[in-house]
Design a protein around this motif. Structure first.
Motif, PDB file in Angstrom:
ATOM      1  N   HIS A  90       0.852  -1.175   0.000  1.00 27.18           N
ATOM      2  CA  HIS A  90       0.000   0.000   0.000  1.00 27.18           C
ATOM      3  C   HIS A  90       0.897   1.236   0.000  1.00 27.18           C
ATOM      4  N   LYS A  91       0.674   2.156  -0.948  1.00 33.47           N
ATOM      5  CA  LYS A  91       1.494   3.372  -0.992  1.00 33.47           C
ATOM      6  C   LYS A  91       0.727   4.530  -0.367  1.00 33.47           C
ATOM      7  N   ALA A 145      20.089   3.661   6.254  1.00 33.47           N
ATOM      8  CA  ALA A 145      20.291   5.112   6.296  1.00 33.47           C
ATOM      9  C   ALA A 145      19.304   5.844   5.392  1.00 33.47           C
ATOM     10  N   SER A 146      18.942   5.217   4.274  1.00 30.88           N
ATOM     11  CA  SER A 146      18.034   5.881   3.327  1.00 30.88           C
ATOM     12  C   SER A 146      16.644   6.108   3.920  1.00 30.88           C
ATOM     13  N   ASN A 147      16.259   5.293   4.910  1.00 30.05           N
ATOM     14  CA  ASN A 147      14.932   5.444   5.508  1.00 30.05           C
ATOM     15  C   ASN A 147      14.962   6.112   6.876  1.00 30.05           C
ATOM     16  N   SER A 186       6.845  11.794   4.038  1.00 33.90           N
ATOM     17  CA  SER A 186       7.436  10.899   3.036  1.00 33.90           C
ATOM     18  C   SER A 186       6.351  10.231   2.192  1.00 33.90           C
ATOM     19  N   ASN A 187       6.780   9.739   1.043  1.00 29.40           N
ATOM     20  CA  ASN A 187       5.980   8.752   0.327  1.00 29.40           C
ATOM     21  C   ASN A 187       6.413   7.400   0.887  1.00 29.40           C
ATOM     22  N   VAL A 218       7.851  -0.595   4.723  1.00 32.52           N
ATOM     23  CA  VAL A 218       8.765  -1.367   3.880  1.00 32.52           C
ATOM     24  C   VAL A 218       9.859  -0.448   3.342  1.00 32.52           C
ATOM     25  N   ASP A 219       9.431   0.694   2.819  1.00 31.09           N
ATOM     26  CA  ASP A 219      10.396   1.633   2.236  1.00 31.09           C
ATOM     27  C   ASP A 219       9.798   3.034   2.308  1.00 31.09           C
ATOM     28  N   ALA A 220      10.657   4.047   2.243  1.00 29.85           N
ATOM     29  CA  ALA A 220      10.162   5.419   2.312  1.00 29.85           C
ATOM     30  C   ALA A 220      11.045   6.341   1.489  1.00 29.85           C
TER      31      ALA A 220
END
Ligand SMILES: [Zn+2]
Length: 251
Positions: free
Chosen positions: A3-4, A44-46, A56-57, A70-72
């Motif tokens: 889900h985004k 580090a990216s998140n 964030s998205n 999961v990711d951002a």
């Protein structure tokens, strides 16, 4: 299921061994509780996206009503809000209020946009905390459907736009002229509106979202606007906010 969402972290608390439980105000899904497992040792990216005030998205993994990050992709971390206690307190208050009025599963984009515009202007030092609070509160009341009728007196119908002044009945969201405000029903809930404040109310309720702070107001009128905005919004929220009590000890 993935889900985004686009959202801002309005609260964070520890979760498990070294994770965080994030309260996220989203654009289209209301407020979601999102687990960020291992957030304190996350990539580090998140890392910047799992901090308070970070927008964030986000890519979430959804299982029933539970969400895991999961990711951002960071949009803005508004990090400068932490530089002083005033802007931190203001941001905490705006986040708590915006989160409390968000409707689950509904479009909250106007609410989120107002919050982001406010945090942006304060974090960049473009406006004072007092000005930000007053404009945020009155605009939010308008977004929630409580834009007051200020063009004419609700009692006798006389136009108020020429004098640009009158008395706001904060309960009914209407303006009255000096003669009509003397009615017994109106007693105790009228706030005088000076010409400068009248202009400000008109501007804040009608401006495009990116322009809401683009007007000038003198210090005395700002004092009046600040009292009016807080009273007007909180009469409609009917809830106590700890972050407001804290903010008031500072400004
Ligand atoms: Zn009247």
């Amino acid at each position: 299921m993935h889900h985004k969402v686009k959202g801002i972290v309005i609260k964070e608390s520890p979760y498990g061994e070294n994770g965080k439980l994030l309260t996220v105000l989203t654009e289209l899904d209301g407020v979601l509780l999102v687990k960020a497992k291992g957030a304190r040792s996350i990539l580090a990216s998140n890392l910047k996206s799992v901090q308070l005030f970070a927008c964030s998205n986000m890519l979430l993994y959804q299982k029933n009503t539970s969400y895991t990050l999961v990711d951002a992709e960071l949009i803005d971390d508004f990090y400068a809000l932490r530089d002083n206690i005033d802007s931190f307190a203001l941001a905490s208050y705006c986040c708590e209020v915006a989160g409390s009025v968000a409707v689950r599963g509904a479009d909250n984009s106007s609410n989120l946009q107002l919050l982001l515009n406010t945090l942006y202007a304060v974090s960049r030092g473009m406006i004072s905390v007092k000005f930000a609070k007053a404009v945020f509160e009155f605009r939010l009341a308008c977004i929630l459907g409580f834009t007051p009728e200020i063009s004419e007196c609700a009692g006798c119908g006389s136009p108020l736009e020429t004098k640009k002044a009158g008395f706001l009945d904060i309960e009914d969201g209407v303006m009255l002229c000096a003669a009509c405000k003397e009615s017994p029903e109106a007693a105790g809930r009228m706030i005088p509106v000076s010409p400068s404040v009248y202009d400000a109310l008109r501007y804040i309720s009608g401006a495009k979202s990116g322009r809401i702070f683009s007007f000038l107001i003198d210090e005395n009128a700002l004092d009046e606007l600040a009292k009016l905005s807080e009273a007007y919004l909180h009469l409609r929220l009917d809830k106590k906010y700890k972050t407001l009590d804290f903010l008031k000890t500072i400004i």
